[in-house]
Design an enzyme around this catalytic site. Structure first.
Site, PDB file in Angstrom:
ATOM      1  N   HIS A 148       0.801  -1.220   0.000  1.00 30.48           N
ATOM      2  CA  HIS A 148       0.000   0.000   0.000  1.00 30.48           C
ATOM      3  C   HIS A 148       0.841   1.281   0.000  1.00 30.48           C
ATOM      4  O   HIS A 148       2.002   1.294   0.415  1.00 30.48           O
ATOM      5  CB  HIS A 148      -0.902   0.036   1.232  1.00 30.48           C
ATOM      6  CG  HIS A 148      -2.157  -0.762   1.094  1.00 30.48           C
ATOM      7  ND1 HIS A 148      -3.099  -0.513   0.126  1.00 30.48           N
ATOM      8  CD2 HIS A 148      -2.631  -1.808   1.825  1.00 30.48           C
ATOM      9  CE1 HIS A 148      -4.107  -1.360   0.261  1.00 30.48           C
ATOM     10  NE2 HIS A 148      -3.845  -2.154   1.278  1.00 30.48           N
ATOM     11  N   CYS A 212       0.323   2.199  -4.992  1.00 30.79           N
ATOM     12  CA  CYS A 212      -0.495   3.276  -5.546  1.00 30.79           C
ATOM     13  C   CYS A 212       0.333   4.559  -5.584  1.00 30.79           C
ATOM     14  O   CYS A 212       1.223   4.766  -4.756  1.00 30.79           O
ATOM     15  CB  CYS A 212      -1.752   3.494  -4.707  1.00 30.79           C
ATOM     16  SG  CYS A 212      -2.955   2.147  -4.856  1.00 30.79           S
TER      17      CYS A 212
END
Length: 251
Positions: A148, A212
């Site tokens: 993440h 991301c």
């Protein structure tokens, strides 16, 4: 005292008791609403604290545990992963599940040191980096990992620091038997549809790191490095030994 006065007194007493009970419910409701309000106001801070705690509490894995974890069935569909939220972090904290660690990754230049978990799940991605193919193997072909992007820990948690990577940076992987040294040669923001970056590369031994590029998850940031060296844990570069704390660990 007459019957009428006694009845009136009982009625007044019952009203006072009802009023007291009503006040207790009002007070309890007010406290509950205040707690909910505090959680809503500080939900991001609470989420980040829980996430930081989960990451830092991961225990070092052993060679025998890695061997067992490699046998675990896992999911490799990145689309099943939910964004980091208060709910997902809380659920992961309450689940108290074990992460199927099969190794570790370190990128010393940007301060990354994480467990490598088999497959991608909300828990795996919250505490480390997950593998993206069932057949991937360290040091052979393309070894893709995903984790993440988060604001927790001042942007120093999980794969967030990859956005500061430079070409030439070292990426180390270990299964506690060998250390694999890669050198970054490419990093770029790409569209989420670039799923071919996970595919194997039989003619080239590389590592592919994916996260991301923003909190909304609208873009991906991808880093690639070429395999430069493979050594036993004993003969690993000092930088790798320091990053994995190898010299003080019992395998």
């Amino acid at each position: 005292m007459g019957r009428r006065e006694q009845r009136l007194q009982r009625e007044r007493q019952e009203k006072r008791q009802k009023g007291a009970r009503s006040n207790k419910w009002v007070t309890a409701l007010a406290i509950l609403l205040a707690i909910i309000g505090i959680v809503l106001i500080f939900s991001n801070q609470i989420r980040n604290m829980m996430l930081t705690h989960q990451i830092t509490q991961q225990k070092p894995v052993t060679v025998s545990e890695i061997a067992e974890n490699k046998k675990v069935e896992a999911n490799f569909d990145y689309a099943d992963i939910h964004p980091i939220s208060f709910e997902t972090v809380l659920q992961a904290s309450l689940a108290n599940a074990k992460v199927p660690s099969i190794g570790e990754i370190a990128v010393p230049s940007v301060g990354i040191k994480l467990t490598i978990a088999k497959g991608v799940s909300d828990l795996n991605m919250l505490v480390g980096a997950g593998t993206l193919r069932a057949d991937q193997e360290m040091g052979k072909g393309n070894y893709p990992l995903a984790s993440h992007y988060t604001t927790a820990g001042d942007g120093k948690m999980l794969f967030t620091p990859l956005l500061n990577i430079q070409n030439g940076a070292k990426v180390y992987l270990t299964d506690l038997e060998n250390v694999y040294e890669y050198e970054v040669y490419w990093h770029e923001t790409v569209a989420p549809e670039r799923v071919e970056l996970v595919d194997d590369t039989p003619d080239e031994d590389i590592v592919t790191l994916i996260t991301c590029a923003d909190l909304e998850g609208l873009q991906r940031y991808v880093v690639r490095g070429r395999l430069k060296n493979k050594t036993s844990v004993k003969d690993a570069p000092q930088e790798a030994k320091d990053a994995f704390n190898l010299e003080s660990r019992t395998f």
